[in-house]
Design an enzyme around this catalytic site. Structure first.
Site, PDB file in Angstrom:
ATOM      1  N   GLU A 157      -3.773   9.181   8.354  1.00  0.00           N
ATOM      2  CA  GLU A 157      -2.321   9.044   8.604  1.00  0.00           C
ATOM      3  C   GLU A 157      -1.913   9.830   9.862  1.00  0.00           C
ATOM      4  OE1 GLU A 157       0.363   7.544   6.606  1.00  0.00           O
ATOM      5  OE2 GLU A 157      -1.092   6.512   5.338  1.00  0.00           O
ATOM      6  N   HIS A 203      -7.532   3.532   3.345  1.00  0.00           N
ATOM      7  CA  HIS A 203      -7.563   4.306   4.589  1.00  0.00           C
ATOM      8  C   HIS A 203      -8.988   4.478   5.131  1.00  0.00           C
ATOM      9  CE1 HIS A 203      -3.566   5.269   3.211  1.00  0.00           C
ATOM     10  NE2 HIS A 203      -3.313   5.950   4.311  1.00  0.00           N
ATOM     11  N   ASP A 245       0.860  -1.174   0.000  1.00  0.00           N
ATOM     12  CA  ASP A 245       0.000   0.000   0.000  1.00  0.00           C
ATOM     13  C   ASP A 245       0.905   1.236   0.000  1.00  0.00           C
ATOM     14  OD1 ASP A 245      -2.693   1.232   0.326  1.00  0.00           O
ATOM     15  OD2 ASP A 245      -1.817   2.010   2.155  1.00  0.00           O
ATOM     16  N   SER A 246       0.298   2.384  -0.261  1.00  0.00           N
ATOM     17  CA  SER A 246       1.087   3.616  -0.223  1.00  0.00           C
ATOM     18  C   SER A 246       1.520   3.949   1.211  1.00  0.00           C
ATOM     19  CB  SER A 246       0.259   4.763  -0.786  1.00  0.00           C
ATOM     20  OG  SER A 246      -0.945   4.869  -0.070  1.00  0.00           O
ATOM     21  N   CYS A 253      -3.647  -1.223  -2.198  1.00  0.00           N
ATOM     22  CA  CYS A 253      -3.950   0.174  -2.508  1.00  0.00           C
ATOM     23  C   CYS A 253      -4.922   0.277  -3.698  1.00  0.00           C
ATOM     24  CB  CYS A 253      -2.637   0.867  -2.851  1.00  0.00           C
ATOM     25  SG  CYS A 253      -2.807   2.594  -3.243  1.00  0.00           S
ATOM     26  N   CYS A 286     -10.757   3.202  -0.884  1.00  0.00           N
ATOM     27  CA  CYS A 286      -9.398   3.583  -0.494  1.00  0.00           C
ATOM     28  C   CYS A 286      -9.113   2.859   0.813  1.00  0.00           C
ATOM     29  CB  CYS A 286      -9.309   5.094  -0.301  1.00  0.00           C
ATOM     30  SG  CYS A 286      -7.752   5.635   0.430  1.00  0.00           S
TER      31      CYS A 286
HETATM   32  N1  DGL Z   1      -3.969   3.641  -0.042  1.00  0.00           N
HETATM   33  C1  DGL Z   1      -4.451   4.440  -1.109  1.00  0.00           C
HETATM   34  C2  DGL Z   1      -5.666   3.841  -1.765  1.00  0.00           C
HETATM   35  O1  DGL Z   1      -6.193   2.835  -1.338  1.00  0.00           O
HETATM   36  C3  DGL Z   1      -4.814   5.829  -0.720  1.00  0.00           C
HETATM   37  C4  DGL Z   1      -3.796   6.647  -0.060  1.00  0.00           C
HETATM   38  C5  DGL Z   1      -2.959   7.456  -0.965  1.00  0.00           C
HETATM   39  O2  DGL Z   1      -3.447   8.422  -1.580  1.00  0.00           O
HETATM   40  O3  DGL Z   1      -1.806   7.106  -1.027  1.00  0.00           O
HETATM   41  O4  DGL Z   1      -6.131   4.391  -2.741  1.00  0.00           O
END
Ligand code: DGL
Length: 266
Positions: free
Chosen positions: A152, A186, A10-11, A73, A184
């Site tokens: 975050e 998050h 993931d990011s 992600c 997403c």
């Molecule tokens: N984890 C990313 C997603 O699921 C979102 C967070 C980001 O913008 O890096 O899209």
């Protein structure tokens, strides 16, 4: 390959919500989690950049001997999945297809909202996946870029987050949607708040348990599942392991022994 770990990336922190679902469905498996904390957020980056970063992470995970890669992600799944599937030696599964399947199964009035990053919304990946499954659904996309930094920064329970969530929800509620895709990784952290704002008649779709079921079925079909023994997770991040460890423990509500630093070469 049975004994090999599953790679998941993931990011940043958000993919931990997917990791939780995977560990629940596959308690005997070993996982390697990569959070690209040096480059978060992906949501506002170009498709080219997200693809380059995703390929670098996938290359690292393959060096670690993973038997399968899960793109937790949504932004990376929406923009880089076909390239990853072409370039990787191991199978690569993303979150869009499972999310679309679950939303189509849930909606009764065929009005589905999508909350996602700018990149996910711009890609129209959910709309395309949903229309492959059913032509009846109408999708109402809403980019929610402020949610990622709020999660975050551990702001999930702050009044500011409620105000922002109400703002994003307002247009969607006017469209009389009955299903919202949390598009997403998050956003499931904000699920209790979103459930309150959207109300009891709206289904909130977190793609992670459908994805976990797909991974489970894939591994058992190809006789790759680890059937006994305790599973484990090894964490890597591209920047500041200490900060990631602190926040990740809050998201997982469990202690993490160690987070390793792995700088990406892109
Ligand atoms: N984890 C990313 C997603 O699921 C979102 C967070 C980001 O913008 O890096 O899209």
């Amino acid at each position: 390959m049975k004994e090999h770990p599953i790679g998941i990336f993931d990011s940043g922190l958000g993919g931990l919500t997917v990791l939780k679902a995977l560990r629940k469905a596959l308690p005997h498996e070993h996982f390697i989690y990569f959070g690209d904390s040096a480059n978060v957020p992906y949501g506002a980056k170009s498709k080219q950049t997200v693809t380059k970063l995703s390929c670098a992470i996938a290359a690292f995970l393959q060096e670690q001997g993973v038997k399968l890669i899960v793109v937790a992600c949504n932004t990376a799944s929406a923009q880089a999945l076909p390239t990853l599937q072409k370039q990787c030696r191991v199978p690569v599964l993303g979150v869009i297809e499972p999310g679309a399947q679950k939303a189509v199964a849930m909606t009764r009035n065929h009005k589905i909202a999508l909350l996602g990053t700018e990149g996910t919304v711009r890609s129209r990946a959910y709309e395309k996946a949903i229309s492959r499954l059913s032509k009846k659904e109408k999708v109402f996309p809403q980019a929610a870029p402020l949610f990622v930094p709020l999660v975050e920064e551990n702001f999930a329970r702050q009044p500011a987050t409620r105000l922002i969530a109400q703002h994003y929800a307002a247009t969607l509620l006017r469209k009389k949607i009955d299903t919202v895709i949390l598009g997403c990784t998050h956003y499931p952290v904000l699920k209790p708040l979103l459930a309150e704002i959207f109300g009891p008649s709206v289904h909130l779709v977190d793609p992670s348990d459908t994805l976990a079921a797909q991974v489970k079925s894939y591994l058992s079909t190809f006789h790759q599942a680890r059937a006994i023994g305790k599973g484990s997770v090894r964490f890597y991040v591209s920047d500041d392991p200490t900060r990631f460890k602190r926040l990740a423990q809050q998201v997982l509500r469990a202690p993490i022994t160690r987070v390793y630093l792995k700088k990406l070469s892109v």
